[in-house]
Design a protein around this motif. Structure first.
Motif, mmCIF file in Angstrom:
data_model
loop_
_atom_site.group_PDB
_atom_site.id
_atom_site.type_symbol
_atom_site.label_atom_id
_atom_site.label_comp_id
_atom_site.label_asym_id
_atom_site.label_seq_id
_atom_site.Cartn_x
_atom_site.Cartn_y
_atom_site.Cartn_z
ATOM 1 N N ALA A 231 -23.983 -38.803 -75.892
ATOM 2 C CA ALA A 231 -25.133 -39.288 -76.651
ATOM 3 C C ALA A 231 -26.140 -38.168 -76.920
ATOM 4 N N PHE A 232 -26.441 -37.366 -75.899
ATOM 5 C CA PHE A 232 -27.470 -36.335 -76.060
ATOM 6 C C PHE A 232 -26.937 -35.091 -76.780
ATOM 7 N N SER A 233 -25.685 -34.717 -76.494
ATOM 8 C CA SER A 233 -25.147 -33.510 -77.119
ATOM 9 C C SER A 233 -24.728 -33.735 -78.557
ATOM 10 N N GLY A 234 -24.387 -34.984 -78.901
ATOM 11 C CA GLY A 234 -23.912 -35.266 -80.240
ATOM 12 C C GLY A 234 -24.931 -34.993 -81.325
ATOM 13 N N PHE A 235 -26.204 -35.107 -81.015
ATOM 14 C CA PHE A 235 -27.246 -34.919 -82.033
ATOM 15 C C PHE A 235 -27.343 -33.466 -82.494
ATOM 16 N N ALA A 236 -26.799 -32.530 -81.720
ATOM 17 C CA ALA A 236 -26.925 -31.109 -82.072
ATOM 18 C C ALA A 236 -25.700 -30.574 -82.794
ATOM 19 N N PHE A 237 -24.595 -31.364 -82.845
ATOM 20 C CA PHE A 237 -23.359 -30.865 -83.431
ATOM 21 C C PHE A 237 -23.252 -31.217 -84.907
ATOM 22 N N PRO A 238 -22.610 -30.339 -85.708
ATOM 23 C CA PRO A 238 -22.382 -30.657 -87.129
ATOM 24 C C PRO A 238 -21.512 -31.898 -87.270
ATOM 25 N N LEU A 239 -21.641 -32.563 -88.417
ATOM 26 C CA LEU A 239 -20.902 -33.793 -88.640
ATOM 27 C C LEU A 239 -19.390 -33.568 -88.571
ATOM 28 N N GLY A 240 -18.917 -32.405 -89.036
ATOM 29 C CA GLY A 240 -17.485 -32.119 -88.981
ATOM 30 C C GLY A 240 -16.969 -32.094 -87.560
ATOM 31 N N VAL A 241 -17.712 -31.468 -86.645
ATOM 32 C CA VAL A 241 -17.325 -31.425 -85.236
ATOM 33 C C VAL A 241 -17.427 -32.819 -84.623
ATOM 34 N N MET A 242 -18.483 -33.551 -84.965
ATOM 35 C CA MET A 242 -18.647 -34.897 -84.436
ATOM 36 C C MET A 242 -17.514 -35.809 -84.891
ATOM 37 N N PHE A 243 -17.058 -35.615 -86.123
ATOM 38 C CA PHE A 243 -15.968 -36.449 -86.620
ATOM 39 C C PHE A 243 -14.689 -36.175 -85.830
ATOM 40 N N TYR A 244 -14.424 -34.893 -85.529
ATOM 41 C CA TYR A 244 -13.276 -34.550 -84.688
ATOM 42 C C TYR A 244 -13.403 -35.239 -83.328
ATOM 43 N N TRP A 245 -14.567 -35.164 -82.726
ATOM 44 C CA TRP A 245 -14.810 -35.746 -81.408
ATOM 45 C C TRP A 245 -14.633 -37.262 -81.442
ATOM 46 N N LEU A 246 -15.141 -37.900 -82.508
ATOM 47 C CA LEU A 246 -15.064 -39.355 -82.628
ATOM 48 C C LEU A 246 -13.619 -39.814 -82.755
ATOM 49 N N VAL A 247 -12.858 -39.176 -83.641
ATOM 50 C CA VAL A 247 -11.451 -39.551 -83.819
ATOM 51 C C VAL A 247 -10.666 -39.305 -82.539
ATOM 52 N N SER A 248 -10.968 -38.213 -81.844
ATOM 53 C CA SER A 248 -10.308 -37.918 -80.578
ATOM 54 C C SER A 248 -10.626 -38.987 -79.531
ATOM 55 N N ASN A 249 -11.862 -39.474 -79.512
ATOM 56 C CA ASN A 249 -12.237 -40.547 -78.589
ATOM 57 C C ASN A 249 -11.471 -41.833 -78.887
ATOM 58 N N PHE A 250 -11.327 -42.161 -80.159
ATOM 59 C CA PHE A 250 -10.567 -43.354 -80.539
ATOM 60 C C PHE A 250 -9.101 -43.218 -80.125
ATOM 61 N N TRP A 251 -8.553 -42.011 -80.286
ATOM 62 C CA TRP A 251 -7.180 -41.763 -79.844
ATOM 63 C C TRP A 251 -7.062 -42.011 -78.340
ATOM 64 N N THR A 252 -8.013 -41.449 -77.577
ATOM 65 C CA THR A 252 -7.993 -41.617 -76.119
ATOM 66 C C THR A 252 -8.099 -43.082 -75.727
ATOM 67 N N MET A 253 -8.978 -43.818 -76.395
ATOM 68 C CA MET A 253 -9.174 -45.233 -76.087
ATOM 69 C C MET A 253 -7.898 -46.033 -76.346
#
Length: 318
Positions: A231-253
């Protein structure tokens, strides 16, 4: 080139290769090479390749976790043996016996963090690649100047540039509200997906013995700490990096859901649910405990003792 740069160089080279390959594929299919959707799908392709490559590591992680569950009673005995002893000798002895137990059983308490640790260099490499691309700078290999400019000008939903972050959008004058809204939604989704993934493990895939151990308390702490990190680190990352992180989280889930449903930890709630599903379908595996209804034996009526006089009377009547 510093040490970190030398370590990230081959990772960045591979990231650029995968990213540009998917971008070329979608461009060949007729998509606009400069569109944000094309670059977003390329990032999704990067996630699929990276996470598919980590599947053997994930399987190894599951096996190691099972070993940790098997040695949990022995580990608890060692902890109880030195409970309340805070002198240096007792601490060293406890540590020595614990490490010997790990060595003898081939288990590793850090194995659960292995997939995440392996992803971190990839994440930093992607962050470096996208940071250079957002400035229109060519990469170290496949990310040419033209592709970097295309990425720099690409926008998510035509509103939010992929190189922009929530923090950067908020500092502008005037603030870019669209970027802030999209970034905020992505941070919420990232946090929620991470929380749900950890909650699946804690609530369904742990045996009662594990829940009574100190390891469970640590897992409970991670349940709330890790989502806060996102939650706190996500606000500092570019949207492209956040999108990678989000899709990776969905994969993990999704991956965690499949594993818990089909290969649950023995003795956990998920294991009981699986046995119930198999029992309803009549597909209980061999060796599984089946409930067999046995007819209760009828009580045998106790014969009453007969006195000699009554026995003689009954004999005369005959």
């Amino acid at each position: 080139m510093d040490i970190i740069g030398a370590i990230l160089w081959p990772i960045k080279w591979a990231i650029e290769f995968i990213l540009v390959s998917f971008h070329s594929l979608f461009t060949a299919m007729g998509m606009d090479p400069a569109a944000g959707a094309t670059w977003v799908l390329a990032i999704v392709g990067l996630v699929v390749v990276v996470r598919a490559a980590l599947i053997p590591v994930f399987v190894r992680q599951i096996k190691s976790q099972r070993k940790m569950l098997e040695i949990a009673p022995e580990l608890k005995k060692i902890q109880d043996k030195y409970k309340g002893k805070k002198d240096q000798f007792s601490r060293e002895a406890m540590s020595r016996e614990t490490m010997e137990l790990y060595r003898r059983t081939g288990s590793n308490p850090l194995s659960s963090c292995l997939p995440l640790l392996l992803q971190m260099p990839i994440f930093f490499g992607l962050f470096s690649v996208l940071s250079e691309a957002q400035k229109g700078n060519a990469g170290i290999g496949f990310m040419t100047q033209q592709l970097a400019v295309q990425f720099s000008n690409a926008s998510l939903f035509g509103l939010a540039p992929l190189h922009e972050s929530f923090q950067g959008a908020a500092s502008m004058n005037p603030p870019q509200v669209a970027v802030m809204v999209i970034a905020g939604v992505m941070v919420v989704l990232m946090t929620a997906s991470q929380f749900i993934t950890q909650l699946q493990i804690v609530s369904k895939n742990m045996s009662e013995e594990t829940k009574a151990s100190p390891a469970f308390r640590q897992q409970r702490i991670l349940l709330y700490v890790l989502p806060l990190v996102f939650a706190f680190s996500g606000f500092a990352f570019p949207l492209g990096v956040m999108f990678y992180w989000l899709v990776s989280n969905f994969w993990t889930m999704g991956q965690q859901f499949i594993v818990i449903r089909n290969m649950p930890t023995p003795g956990s709630q998920a294991a009981k649910d699986r046995e119930e599903r198999l029992a309803r379908r009549g597909k209980l595996p061999k060796g599984a405990a089946e409930v067999i209804e046995v007819e209760a034996p009828k009580p045998i009526q106790r014969a009453q003792p007969v006195s000699k006089n009554r026995a003689k009377k009954s004999g005369k009547k005959k």
